[in-house]
Design a protein around this motif. Structure first.
Motif, short mmCIF file in Angstrom:
data_model
loop_
_atom_site.label_atom_id
_atom_site.label_comp_id
_atom_site.label_asym_id
_atom_site.label_seq_id
_atom_site.Cartn_x
_atom_site.Cartn_y
_atom_site.Cartn_z
N TYR A 86 64.64 16.39 -3.11
CA TYR A 86 64.46 16.28 -4.56
C TYR A 86 64.21 17.62 -5.26
N ILE A 133 68.42 16.63 -5.97
CA ILE A 133 69.10 15.33 -6.02
C ILE A 133 68.15 14.31 -6.64
N ASP A 134 68.64 13.53 -7.55
CA ASP A 134 67.84 12.54 -8.26
C ASP A 134 67.21 11.55 -7.28
N SER A 184 66.10 8.67 -7.79
CA SER A 184 66.49 7.28 -8.03
C SER A 184 67.95 7.00 -7.70
N SER A 185 68.68 8.03 -7.30
CA SER A 185 70.10 7.86 -6.98
C SER A 185 70.29 7.30 -5.58
N HIS A 186 71.44 6.68 -5.34
CA HIS A 186 71.75 6.16 -4.00
C HIS A 186 71.77 7.29 -2.98
N LEU A 187 72.38 8.42 -3.34
CA LEU A 187 72.47 9.55 -2.41
C LEU A 187 71.08 10.10 -2.09
N GLY A 188 70.24 10.22 -3.13
CA GLY A 188 68.89 10.74 -2.91
C GLY A 188 68.08 9.87 -1.98
N LYS A 189 68.14 8.54 -2.19
CA LYS A 189 67.41 7.62 -1.32
C LYS A 189 67.93 7.68 0.11
N GLY A 192 70.37 3.31 1.29
CA GLY A 192 70.59 3.90 -0.03
C GLY A 192 71.60 3.17 -0.89
N TYR A 193 72.57 2.48 -0.27
CA TYR A 193 73.71 1.98 -1.04
C TYR A 193 73.83 0.46 -1.12
#
Length: 325
Positions: free
Chosen positions: A14, A19-20, A22-27, A223-224
């Motif tokens: 982060y 990387i955000d 709350s984003s799928h990629l970040g998680k 994440g997705y």
């Protein structure tokens, strides 16, 4: 215990890579970094400790006791109970599985531990108690331990030792030679330490690729795949939703403590609690990432048999939960 790893993963993904969160990629990336570091550390520590146990404890006597004395199935119960009080996920249970096999513990007894260890732990129990009450918690814990007990017993009766991989069989031979050497030379702990350390690192290095691949699959799913997807298809309460929940959970990967809040969301959206718990059990104890890790120690046939038995017991548990809760 692992807060520093989580803080590092947060900082790396982060802050450094911006990387955000709350984003799928970040998680997904945060999950991957955190679990990779945690599990590799656990792998080495657990295998190292089991190396010390193998070097000092009379494993051969324990093996003979478990195989020659009639314990009326209690050996499976005790292994399952031990699995319940150890806070390990399915991935970090694998090195203990290797250590038990190397120590000569019967395979069925070892399976009892492997089944229960990711399903039940004290953190998940505390969260479960607060979210679903004492009745659901007692049923969850009891069924998890019984699942390991009877699952291990059934797998033990099948005599599946010949389906372990050649890599594990080589470890068994090496372990036997090392134990003989230790007994003959009466080495001190300081003298044994370098060999124990090298052996532990050798095992970690041997399974590292499988760990990374398994966690990568789990991170992508984490994440997705949205929670709403599962709630939509599992909320009808029809008989087929329990088997469907187990099937949908197979590609997932999470520990029990991590999945309990998701289960609460499922129940709040109308998914029957038995179906939700079956999903949770399949997520933590029956997954593609776990199969990827187990491939290092089991042949495909043994993995298929193990998964089939555990799947059957989880589905039966789901039906039991829906009937009682």
């Amino acid at each position: 215990m692992f807060d520093w790893i989580q803080n590092f993963a947060d900082w790396l993904i982060y802050s450094i890579f911006s990387i955000d969160a709350s984003s799928h990629l970040g998680k997904a990336l945060n999950f991957f970094v955190y679990d990779t570091l945690k599990i590799v550390l656990l792998l080495f520590l657990i295998v190292f400790i089991m190396g010390i146990v193998n070097a000092y404890l009379p494993i051969e006597k324990l093996k003979n006791y478990l195989t020659q004395n009639k314990l009326f199935g209690l050996e499976y119960f005790f292994a399952s109970l031990f699995g319940a009080i150890t806070p390990f996920c399915s991935c970090s249970s694998v090195p203990l599985f290797i250590g038990f096999v190397r120590g000569g513990i019967p395979l069925g007894v070892t399976f009892s531990f492997l089944i229960t260890s990711p399903l039940v732990n004290e953190v998940a129990v505390a969260m479960f108690l607060g979210m679903f009450g004492i009745k659901a918690t007692v049923i969850y814990v009891t069924s998890g331990i019984l699942l390991g007990t009877f699952g291990g017993w059934l797998l033990g009766k099948m005599k599946l030792e010949h389906l372990l991989t050649d890599w594990v069989k080589q470890l068994l031979n090496q372990s036997s030679s090392q134990n003989d050497s230790f007994e003959e030379e009466q080495l001190t702990f300081r003298q044994r330490l370098p060999e124990i350390t090298r052996s532990a690192w050798g095992i970690v290095r041997g399974v590292l690729l499988y760990v990374v691949i398994g966690i990568g699959i789990g991170a992508a799913m984490h994440g997705y795949v949205p929670e709403q997807f599962f709630a939509t298809y599992l909320g009808s309460g029809a008989w087929w939703t329990v088997p469907l929940a187990v099937i949908l959970a197979v590609p997932m990967y999470a520990n029990a403590a991590g999945i309990v809040p998701v289960i609460q969301v499922f129940v709040a959206k109308g998914v029957p609690i038995g179906t939700a718990i079956a999903f949770m059990m399949a997520t933590v104890g029956l997954s593609i990432p776990e199969a990827t890790l187990l491939k290092k120690v089991m042949t495909f046939k043994l993995i298929a048999i193990f998964f089939a038995v555990v799947t059957l017991f989880i589905i039966l548990s789901g039906f039991l939960f829906n009937a009682l809760l």
